[in-house]
Design an enzyme around this catalytic site. Structure first.
Site, PDB file in Angstrom:
ATOM      1  N   HIS A 185      -3.409   4.044  -5.415  1.00 15.29           N
ATOM      2  CA  HIS A 185      -3.341   4.095  -3.952  1.00 15.29           C
ATOM      3  C   HIS A 185      -3.401   5.522  -3.375  1.00 15.29           C
ATOM      4  O   HIS A 185      -4.299   5.860  -2.635  1.00 15.29           O
ATOM      5  CB  HIS A 185      -2.030   3.445  -3.471  1.00 15.29           C
ATOM      6  CG  HIS A 185      -1.835   2.040  -3.921  1.00 15.29           C
ATOM      7  ND1 HIS A 185      -2.528   0.960  -3.416  1.00 15.29           N
ATOM      8  CD2 HIS A 185      -0.991   1.525  -4.842  1.00 15.29           C
ATOM      9  CE1 HIS A 185      -2.129  -0.147  -4.000  1.00 15.29           C
ATOM     10  NE2 HIS A 185      -1.201   0.148  -4.867  1.00 15.29           N
TER      11      HIS A 185
HETATM   12  O1  RIB Z   1       1.801   0.393  -1.388  1.00 16.72           O
HETATM   13  C1  RIB Z   1       1.467   1.520  -2.156  1.00 16.72           C
HETATM   14  C2  RIB Z   1       2.236   2.715  -1.701  1.00 16.72           C
HETATM   15  O2  RIB Z   1       3.636   2.488  -1.858  1.00 16.72           O
HETATM   16  C3  RIB Z   1       1.948   3.974  -2.539  1.00 16.72           C
HETATM   17  O3  RIB Z   1       2.134   5.100  -1.736  1.00 16.72           O
HETATM   18  C4  RIB Z   1       2.988   3.908  -3.600  1.00 16.72           C
HETATM   19  O4  RIB Z   1       3.298   5.216  -4.122  1.00 16.72           O
HETATM   20  C5  RIB Z   1       4.164   3.368  -2.843  1.00 16.72           C
HETATM   21  O5  RIB Z   1       4.805   4.464  -2.190  1.00 16.72           O
END
Ligand code: RIB
Ligand code: CA
Length: 338
Positions: free
Chosen positions: A268
């Site tokens: 992500h």
């Molecule tokens: O949903 C994904 C996000 O939430 C990313 O930033 C992961 O590190 C968590 O913080």
């Protein structure tokens, strides 16, 4: 936000590619990374720190999110140590959200917030002062619209700074957020993505701030997935960064693959760095977005007016697709430098 009108092949009509500051600009981007490391945060940090020609990482600001603040602040300093960038200051920020009770993601990131890797107390400590004061002082003193902020966790720090001193917007060039979900549902609830769910009130403050906002939601991060070949190209680096990233990914992608029935795992937060380095890898459109902070089944949801039904002000550029192989090629090329 200057934009080029571009049609996406077979897409949903007009796609506004924002010609962002990315690597198209001659000058490096002055960047603050707000983060809750976090497996994918650490990969994003290594990615950014390996790209000094394009990204001048001025500081890291940490926030509670994936794990508690003491651990996100330690893991941020570990990432700097692993990248040989201990000169970058780390300012600890909010230990809890604006309103809701804290929620963590240890089920994904492990108790230490860094799956697959042995952690230790880094040599360098935290910088003096807290993240909110740092953001206010830095953004008030900055040249107009000169600072870019990458938001990789709950948006509590920036929201607190904006609430205390709304004028800081003058120093912000762009805020690039990993967060939100629209087309295919959430990851922490049926409709909410974790960073928004962890502090929707903060996201509302940032969405209403007038800052130039780019969102990289699950809509795109769940399309940029690991594969055996992509993991092998990282492993083939045969260097410390490749080993770290490979071990982290191997330790955390299985859960997502099983849960969503997808052929690989998302990275992500690293998509935010790829967007800053090479925005042409991504596409989306300018939309109106609101965050839902009402108690109930839609708590933390991002409501995205993709077809402009409300003709409301467009307050964010919402990225819904990206070039997965291009992402992994760029990530691998940068990790090779560490
Ligand atoms: O949903 C994904 C996000 O939430 C990313 O930033 C992961 O590190 C968590 O913080
Ligand atoms: Ca994160």
């Amino acid at each position: 936000m200057p934009a080029l009108l571009q049609y996406r092949a077979g897409g949903r009509g007009n796609v506004l590619m924002s010609n962002t500051t990315g690597s198209q600009s001659a000058q490096p981007i002055d960047l603050i990374i707000d983060t809750d490391p976090g497996a994918d945060d650490v990969i994003a940090l290594l990615f950014a720190l390996a790209s000094p020609q394009e990204l001048n990482v001025r500081a890291l600001t940490t926030v509670a999110g994936n794990v508690r603040l003491d651990k996100t602040s330690r893991n941020a300093r570990l990432a700097l140590e692993w990248a040989g960038c201990e000169h970058v200051p780390v300012y600890a920020g909010a230990s809890k959200p604006l309103v809701r009770k804290p929620v963590y993601a240890e089920h994904v990131h492990g108790e230490e917030g860094l799956p697959g890797v042995a952690v230790h107390e880094p040599k360098r400590g935290l910088a003096e002062g807290n993240a909110i004061d740092f953001l206010i002082d830095t953004l008030l003193a900055a040249r107009p619209h000169s600072m870019t902020i990458a938001m990789l966790g709950p948006q509590t720090n920036l929201a607190l700074a904006l609430l205390r001193e709304p004028q800081i917007v003058q120093g912000i060039k762009q805020v690039v957020v990993m967060g939100g979900a629209h087309f295919n549902g959430g990851n922490i609830s049926p409709v909410a993505e974790f960073n928004l769910f962890a502090d929707p009130h903060a996201a509302e403050v940032v969405l209403k701030s007038g800052a130039d906002l780019v969102y990289l939601p699950l809509d795109v991060t769940h399309k940029i997935l690991t594969s055996e070949a992509r993991l092998e190209q990282i492993a083939a680096l045969n260097n410390k960064a490749g080993k770290l990233v490979g071990d982290i990914l191997q330790a955390c992608i299985g859960g997502d693959m099983a849960r969503y029935g997808i052929p690989g795992g998302p990275v992500h937060d690293a998509t935010v760095i790829a967007y800053l380095l090479k925005p042409a890898l991504f596409s989306g459109r300018s939309v109106n977005v609101v965050a839902d902070s009402r108690e109930g089944p839609t708590f933390g949801q991002t409501i995205v007016d993709w077809y402009d039904s409300l003709n409301a002000p467009k307050n964010a550029f919402w990225v819904d697709s990206g070039d997965a192989q291009g992402f992994f090629d760029l990530l691998t090329e940068r990790l090779a430098r560490l």
